[in-house]
Design a protein around this motif. Sequence first.
Motif, PDB file in Angstrom:
ATOM      1  N   VAL A   1       5.933 -10.455 -10.872  1.00  0.00           N
ATOM      2  CA  VAL A   1       4.848  -9.643 -11.342  1.00  0.00           C
ATOM      3  C   VAL A   1       4.005  -9.092 -10.152  1.00  0.00           C
ATOM      4  CG1 VAL A   1       2.906  -9.454 -12.548  1.00  0.00           C
ATOM      5  CG2 VAL A   1       4.795 -10.893 -13.534  1.00  0.00           C
ATOM      6  N   ALA A   2       3.844  -7.774 -10.022  1.00  0.00           N
ATOM      7  CA  ALA A   2       3.183  -7.361  -8.736  1.00  0.00           C
ATOM      8  C   ALA A   2       2.017  -6.745  -9.314  1.00  0.00           C
ATOM      9  CB  ALA A   2       3.960  -6.403  -8.270  1.00  0.00           C
ATOM     10  N   ILE A   3       0.976  -6.804  -8.403  1.00  0.00           N
ATOM     11  CA  ILE A   3      -0.673  -6.287  -8.604  1.00  0.00           C
ATOM     12  C   ILE A   3      -0.717  -5.360  -7.429  1.00  0.00           C
ATOM     13  CG2 ILE A   3      -1.803  -8.133  -7.614  1.00  0.00           C
ATOM     14  CD1 ILE A   3      -3.839  -7.724  -9.840  1.00  0.00           C
ATOM     15  N   ILE A   4      -1.068  -4.101  -8.021  1.00  0.00           N
ATOM     16  CA  ILE A   4      -1.413  -3.258  -6.734  1.00  0.00           C
ATOM     17  C   ILE A   4      -2.694  -2.919  -6.861  1.00  0.00           C
ATOM     18  CG2 ILE A   4      -0.497  -0.836  -6.259  1.00  0.00           C
ATOM     19  CD1 ILE A   4       1.912  -1.205  -8.010  1.00  0.00           C
ATOM     20  N   SER A   5      -3.329  -2.804  -5.560  1.00  0.00           N
ATOM     21  CA  SER A   5      -4.688  -2.285  -5.323  1.00  0.00           C
ATOM     22  C   SER A   5      -5.205  -0.863  -5.857  1.00  0.00           C
ATOM     23  CB  SER A   5      -5.198  -2.747  -3.938  1.00  0.00           C
ATOM     24  OG  SER A   5      -4.754  -1.640  -3.143  1.00  0.00           O
ATOM     25  N   GLN A   6      -6.432  -0.801  -6.104  1.00  0.00           N
ATOM     26  CA  GLN A   6      -6.833   0.671  -6.363  1.00  0.00           C
ATOM     27  C   GLN A   6      -6.433   1.594  -5.530  1.00  0.00           C
ATOM     28  OE1 GLN A   6      -7.324   1.845  -9.357  1.00  0.00           O
ATOM     29  NE2 GLN A   6      -8.323   4.026  -8.610  1.00  0.00           N
ATOM     30  N   ARG A   7      -6.802   1.236  -4.102  1.00  0.00           N
ATOM     31  CA  ARG A   7      -6.593   2.201  -3.057  1.00  0.00           C
ATOM     32  C   ARG A   7      -5.116   2.721  -2.929  1.00  0.00           C
ATOM     33  NH1 ARG A   7      -9.047   0.445   2.419  1.00  0.00           N
ATOM     34  NH2 ARG A   7     -10.827   0.511   1.045  1.00  0.00           N
ATOM     35  N   VAL A   8      -4.138   1.463  -3.009  1.00  0.00           N
ATOM     36  CA  VAL A   8      -2.776   1.866  -2.875  1.00  0.00           C
ATOM     37  C   VAL A   8      -2.300   2.859  -4.208  1.00  0.00           C
ATOM     38  CG1 VAL A   8      -0.378   0.773  -3.066  1.00  0.00           C
ATOM     39  CG2 VAL A   8      -2.277  -0.010  -1.648  1.00  0.00           C
ATOM     40  N   TYR A   9      -2.996   2.647  -5.379  1.00  0.00           N
ATOM     41  CA  TYR A   9      -2.446   2.949  -6.514  1.00  0.00           C
ATOM     42  C   TYR A   9      -2.837   4.733  -6.484  1.00  0.00           C
ATOM     43  CZ  TYR A   9      -2.205   4.577 -11.507  1.00  0.00           C
ATOM     44  OH  TYR A   9      -1.716   5.047 -12.665  1.00  0.00           O
ATOM     45  N   GLU A  10      -3.973   4.813  -6.077  1.00  0.00           N
ATOM     46  CA  GLU A  10      -4.522   6.371  -5.630  1.00  0.00           C
ATOM     47  C   GLU A  10      -3.677   6.884  -4.762  1.00  0.00           C
ATOM     48  OE1 GLU A  10      -8.732   6.123  -4.989  1.00  0.00           O
ATOM     49  OE2 GLU A  10      -9.131   5.783  -7.080  1.00  0.00           O
ATOM     50  N   ASP A  11      -3.546   6.564  -3.449  1.00  0.00           N
ATOM     51  CA  ASP A  11      -2.633   7.025  -2.598  1.00  0.00           C
ATOM     52  C   ASP A  11      -1.319   7.226  -2.777  1.00  0.00           C
ATOM     53  OD1 ASP A  11      -5.317   7.122  -1.388  1.00  0.00           O
ATOM     54  OD2 ASP A  11      -4.872   5.869   0.228  1.00  0.00           O
ATOM     55  N   ALA A  12      -0.752   6.241  -3.095  1.00  0.00           N
ATOM     56  CA  ALA A  12       0.797   6.297  -3.241  1.00  0.00           C
ATOM     57  C   ALA A  12       1.389   6.591  -4.613  1.00  0.00           C
ATOM     58  CB  ALA A  12       1.369   4.869  -2.725  1.00  0.00           C
ATOM     59  N   VAL A  13       0.990   6.163  -5.649  1.00  0.00           N
ATOM     60  CA  VAL A  13       1.216   6.070  -7.056  1.00  0.00           C
ATOM     61  C   VAL A  13       0.844   7.619  -7.575  1.00  0.00           C
ATOM     62  CG1 VAL A  13       1.471   5.378  -9.450  1.00  0.00           C
ATOM     63  CG2 VAL A  13       1.533   3.803  -7.428  1.00  0.00           C
ATOM     64  N   LEU A  14      -0.675   7.812  -7.735  1.00  0.00           N
ATOM     65  CA  LEU A  14      -0.857   9.005  -8.236  1.00  0.00           C
ATOM     66  C   LEU A  14      -0.689  10.217  -7.200  1.00  0.00           C
ATOM     67  CD1 LEU A  14      -4.461   8.044  -9.757  1.00  0.00           C
ATOM     68  CD2 LEU A  14      -2.257   8.064 -10.827  1.00  0.00           C
ATOM     69  N   GLY A  15      -0.915   9.968  -5.928  1.00  0.00           N
ATOM     70  CA  GLY A  15      -0.111  10.973  -4.844  1.00  0.00           C
ATOM     71  C   GLY A  15       1.315  11.528  -5.248  1.00  0.00           C
ATOM     72  N   ALA A  16       2.008  10.500  -6.007  1.00  0.00           N
ATOM     73  CA  ALA A  16       3.244  11.003  -6.454  1.00  0.00           C
ATOM     74  C   ALA A  16       4.147  10.757  -5.000  1.00  0.00           C
ATOM     75  CB  ALA A  16       3.457  12.387  -6.943  1.00  0.00           C
TER      76      ALA A  16
END
Length: 302
Positions: free
Chosen positions: A162-177
Amino acid sequence: MSTPVPAPYAESRPLPPYRALFAVDAKDFTGLPAVQHGPVSQLIPELVDQALERAGLHELRDSKRFPANTGDGVVFGFDPALLPFVLWPFLGVLDDILGAYNKQCVGPRIRLRASVHVGPLPDADNPGDGNGTARNDTHRLLDSRPVKAILAAASEEVTHLVAIISQRVYEDAVLGAYTGLHPDRCVEVPATVEGKNFSQRAWLYVPSPSGNLIQAGVRPREEFAEQADASADQAQDPATRPETHYSGNTQRVGEGAAVMGNVGRDIKYTGSSTSYRGTNQHWGGGDNVAGDKHVGERGEQR
């Protein structure tokens, strides 16, 4: 000669370079017999390196920054440019490798919590490199209630990571596609740590979900921590698990509704008056919603 400690806000100074951080901890490590601590402590970094190799991240495997074996896990820094590839495919590959190991092992199962974060950290090949707020937060995320509760509640036969991803990583890498990890595979959680002054918005990603992993219900977000503790306790004692009755597969996440699994009919969500009955939510076999979401006026009837 001791190194002088700089006074905060006394002057401006260069910001340290940004470093991505990855950390894992093994579930129930302290409960193992003492004779198994050493071998398991050596095994975890070996499994992580195998996953890096299989995911094609040879560069990262050979260029870790300030790596450390924590006894029940590992932590290391790396070039933030590789963050998208750590989220996808590395986390999924690590889950596969853990699953393959656990199927054939004769010793204890290795099930891991992982955290991924990024921030400025000293990295000049000096003693003390890698220490800072970003490093502290990486470990706090790893120890936070949601990730512990989810791993405790999940099937040990299916869910190995189970992985937990910080908000900063989520915004930059995930939402940034920039990564192959789709946002719909992630669930927002408030990450808190018992006894610590720590609270951050974060995102859970479970490569191989199983069972009733996500506690659901129309409740204030601050109640999630209590739910997580209860989930962990119930997972340890199957006799105390409440019988689950629920209608629909919706979970309230602030404003809006998150839907897990496949839904073949239309979904209607009406502001804050969404109704839900039950204590658990079941993740189905899929991650997509095959229906329409309708947001209407309060009190509007379907």
